[in-house]
Design a protein around this motif. Sequence first.
Motif, PDB file in Angstrom:
ATOM      1  N   THR A 192     -19.785  47.804   1.675  1.00  0.00           N
ATOM      2  CA  THR A 192     -21.166  47.701   2.157  1.00  0.00           C
ATOM      3  C   THR A 192     -21.970  46.743   1.294  1.00  0.00           C
ATOM      4  N   LEU A 193     -21.820  46.846  -0.019  1.00  0.00           N
ATOM      5  CA  LEU A 193     -22.576  45.980  -0.924  1.00  0.00           C
ATOM      6  C   LEU A 193     -22.204  44.510  -0.733  1.00  0.00           C
ATOM      7  N   VAL A 194     -20.902  44.240  -0.604  1.00  0.00           N
ATOM      8  CA  VAL A 194     -20.470  42.862  -0.388  1.00  0.00           C
ATOM      9  C   VAL A 194     -20.969  42.367   0.966  1.00  0.00           C
ATOM     10  N   SER A 195     -20.838  43.209   1.987  1.00  0.00           N
ATOM     11  CA  SER A 195     -21.242  42.809   3.343  1.00  0.00           C
ATOM     12  C   SER A 195     -22.726  42.488   3.418  1.00  0.00           C
ATOM     13  N   VAL A 196     -23.537  43.336   2.801  1.00  0.00           N
ATOM     14  CA  VAL A 196     -24.978  43.112   2.890  1.00  0.00           C
ATOM     15  C   VAL A 196     -25.402  41.899   2.069  1.00  0.00           C
ATOM     16  N   ARG A 197     -24.720  41.664   0.950  1.00  0.00           N
ATOM     17  CA  ARG A 197     -25.045  40.471   0.148  1.00  0.00           C
ATOM     18  C   ARG A 197     -24.731  39.182   0.905  1.00  0.00           C
ATOM     19  N   VAL A 198     -23.666  39.212   1.698  1.00  0.00           N
ATOM     20  CA  VAL A 198     -23.256  38.026   2.446  1.00  0.00           C
ATOM     21  C   VAL A 198     -24.009  37.896   3.770  1.00  0.00           C
ATOM     22  N   LEU A 199     -24.171  39.012   4.486  1.00  0.00           N
ATOM     23  CA  LEU A 199     -24.693  38.963   5.845  1.00  0.00           C
ATOM     24  C   LEU A 199     -26.188  39.235   5.968  1.00  0.00           C
ATOM     25  N   ALA A 200     -26.725  40.068   5.053  1.00  0.00           N
ATOM     26  CA  ALA A 200     -28.144  40.426   5.162  1.00  0.00           C
ATOM     27  C   ALA A 200     -28.715  40.719   3.783  1.00  0.00           C
ATOM     28  N   PRO A 201     -28.764  39.710   2.904  1.00  0.00           N
ATOM     29  CA  PRO A 201     -29.207  39.940   1.517  1.00  0.00           C
ATOM     30  C   PRO A 201     -30.615  40.517   1.406  1.00  0.00           C
ATOM     31  N   ALA A 222     -31.781  42.873   2.990  1.00  0.00           N
ATOM     32  CA  ALA A 222     -31.751  44.309   3.263  1.00  0.00           C
ATOM     33  C   ALA A 222     -30.944  45.081   2.219  1.00  0.00           C
ATOM     34  N   LEU A 223     -30.726  44.490   1.044  1.00  0.00           N
ATOM     35  CA  LEU A 223     -29.887  45.140   0.036  1.00  0.00           C
ATOM     36  C   LEU A 223     -30.423  46.520  -0.344  1.00  0.00           C
ATOM     37  N   GLY A 224     -31.715  46.611  -0.634  1.00  0.00           N
ATOM     38  CA  GLY A 224     -32.294  47.898  -1.004  1.00  0.00           C
ATOM     39  C   GLY A 224     -32.178  48.920   0.111  1.00  0.00           C
ATOM     40  N   HIS A 225     -32.453  48.485   1.321  1.00  0.00           N
ATOM     41  CA  HIS A 225     -32.361  49.355   2.493  1.00  0.00           C
ATOM     42  C   HIS A 225     -30.933  49.884   2.661  1.00  0.00           C
ATOM     43  N   ALA A 226     -29.960  48.991   2.505  1.00  0.00           N
ATOM     44  CA  ALA A 226     -28.559  49.387   2.648  1.00  0.00           C
ATOM     45  C   ALA A 226     -28.128  50.326   1.531  1.00  0.00           C
ATOM     46  N   LEU A 227     -28.600  50.073   0.316  1.00  0.00           N
ATOM     47  CA  LEU A 227     -28.255  50.942  -0.820  1.00  0.00           C
ATOM     48  C   LEU A 227     -28.739  52.367  -0.592  1.00  0.00           C
ATOM     49  N   ILE A 228     -29.950  52.493  -0.095  1.00  0.00           N
ATOM     50  CA  ILE A 228     -30.485  53.825   0.194  1.00  0.00           C
ATOM     51  C   ILE A 228     -29.628  54.513   1.244  1.00  0.00           C
ATOM     52  N   GLY A 229     -29.295  53.783   2.304  1.00  0.00           N
ATOM     53  CA  GLY A 229     -28.513  54.363   3.389  1.00  0.00           C
ATOM     54  C   GLY A 229     -27.132  54.805   2.956  1.00  0.00           C
ATOM     55  N   VAL A 230     -26.407  53.927   2.268  1.00  0.00           N
ATOM     56  CA  VAL A 230     -25.035  54.269   1.885  1.00  0.00           C
ATOM     57  C   VAL A 230     -25.020  55.352   0.812  1.00  0.00           C
ATOM     58  N   SER A 231     -25.975  55.344  -0.100  1.00  0.00           N
ATOM     59  CA  SER A 231     -26.046  56.387  -1.130  1.00  0.00           C
ATOM     60  C   SER A 231     -26.298  57.753  -0.505  1.00  0.00           C
ATOM     61  N   ALA A 232     -27.240  57.812   0.426  1.00  0.00           N
ATOM     62  CA  ALA A 232     -27.529  59.078   1.100  1.00  0.00           C
ATOM     63  C   ALA A 232     -26.313  59.570   1.889  1.00  0.00           C
ATOM     64  N   ALA A 233     -25.618  58.644   2.539  1.00  0.00           N
ATOM     65  CA  ALA A 233     -24.438  59.014   3.328  1.00  0.00           C
ATOM     66  C   ALA A 233     -23.342  59.591   2.446  1.00  0.00           C
ATOM     67  N   MET A 286     -29.403  51.481   9.668  1.00  0.00           N
ATOM     68  CA  MET A 286     -29.090  50.074   9.397  1.00  0.00           C
ATOM     69  C   MET A 286     -29.469  49.139  10.550  1.00  0.00           C
ATOM     70  N   ARG A 287     -29.694  49.692  11.734  1.00  0.00           N
ATOM     71  CA  ARG A 287     -29.796  48.852  12.926  1.00  0.00           C
ATOM     72  C   ARG A 287     -30.952  47.852  12.860  1.00  0.00           C
ATOM     73  N   GLY A 288     -31.949  48.116  12.022  1.00  0.00           N
ATOM     74  CA  GLY A 288     -33.082  47.210  11.921  1.00  0.00           C
ATOM     75  C   GLY A 288     -32.883  46.133  10.884  1.00  0.00           C
ATOM     76  N   GLN A 289     -33.172  46.461   9.614  1.00  0.00           N
ATOM     77  CA  GLN A 289     -33.112  45.478   8.539  1.00  0.00           C
ATOM     78  C   GLN A 289     -31.701  44.989   8.257  1.00  0.00           C
ATOM     79  N   ALA A 290     -30.719  45.863   8.428  1.00  0.00           N
ATOM     80  CA  ALA A 290     -29.330  45.488   8.127  1.00  0.00           C
ATOM     81  C   ALA A 290     -28.490  45.498   9.397  1.00  0.00           C
ATOM     82  N   ALA A 291     -29.044  44.949  10.449  1.00  0.00           N
ATOM     83  CA  ALA A 291     -28.371  44.949  11.753  1.00  0.00           C
ATOM     84  C   ALA A 291     -26.959  44.370  11.734  1.00  0.00           C
ATOM     85  N   PRO A 292     -26.667  43.311  10.937  1.00  0.00           N
ATOM     86  CA  PRO A 292     -25.299  42.770  10.934  1.00  0.00           C
ATOM     87  C   PRO A 292     -24.238  43.788  10.517  1.00  0.00           C
TER      88      PRO A 292
END
Length: 202
Positions: free
Chosen positions: A38-47, A49-60, A106-112
């Motif tokens: 997830t971290l690699v994907s968001v850095r490459v595809l939606a940098p 949204a890194l904070g948004h993705a971190l919150i999501g994956v950590s909670a999951a 993720m569908r908004g800020q980290a849609a990719p």
Amino acid sequence: MLNRSPREPGAAPTTAGRAFARWVSIGLHPFAVFIALTLVSVRVLAPQALGHALIGVSAAVLACWAFVLQRRRAGHWSTVDASKASERPVLYAVLLAILAICWWWMRGQAAPLAQGIVAVAAMLVAAAVLNRWIKLSLHMASLAFAAVSLLALWRVAGIAAICALPLLAWARLRMARHTPAEVIGGTVLGAVFALALRVWAG
């Protein structure tokens, strides 16, 4: 074979081997693998949204671990890996529910990343259906999925993940969590769905 009595000079290596296999399984646990992916994907595809993705994956991951530990401590599971096929259906149901929430988050800020979440969910559905006949290794499926996916995002990391597959396979067999067929099947499952994702995502 793994439960045989220790032999003369073989007892210590056996214990050490199991301990090493356990640490390999922990280090390459599906939760750890998907956090890294997830971290690699968001850095490459939606940098952005890194904070948004971190919150999501950590909670999951925290939600998944809470469920796993509850099942183990309540005595419903023999191991934290849900090692018996009969223990898997509820695991798949909970994982799919958490993935659905992740997709919504993720569908908004980290849609990719949404397509990746759908692919992982489809992989788990396939594993759940096949669980009637074979208890596929989710450790192997997760690492194979990540390895193929990373080849398109960060080739060095993808190659490293591929190289780690034999070590993880050894660890799962050494701990007697899976049979060779379950390890191979899990690897194929993860690779197939990762390749399908790459075709789908273009």
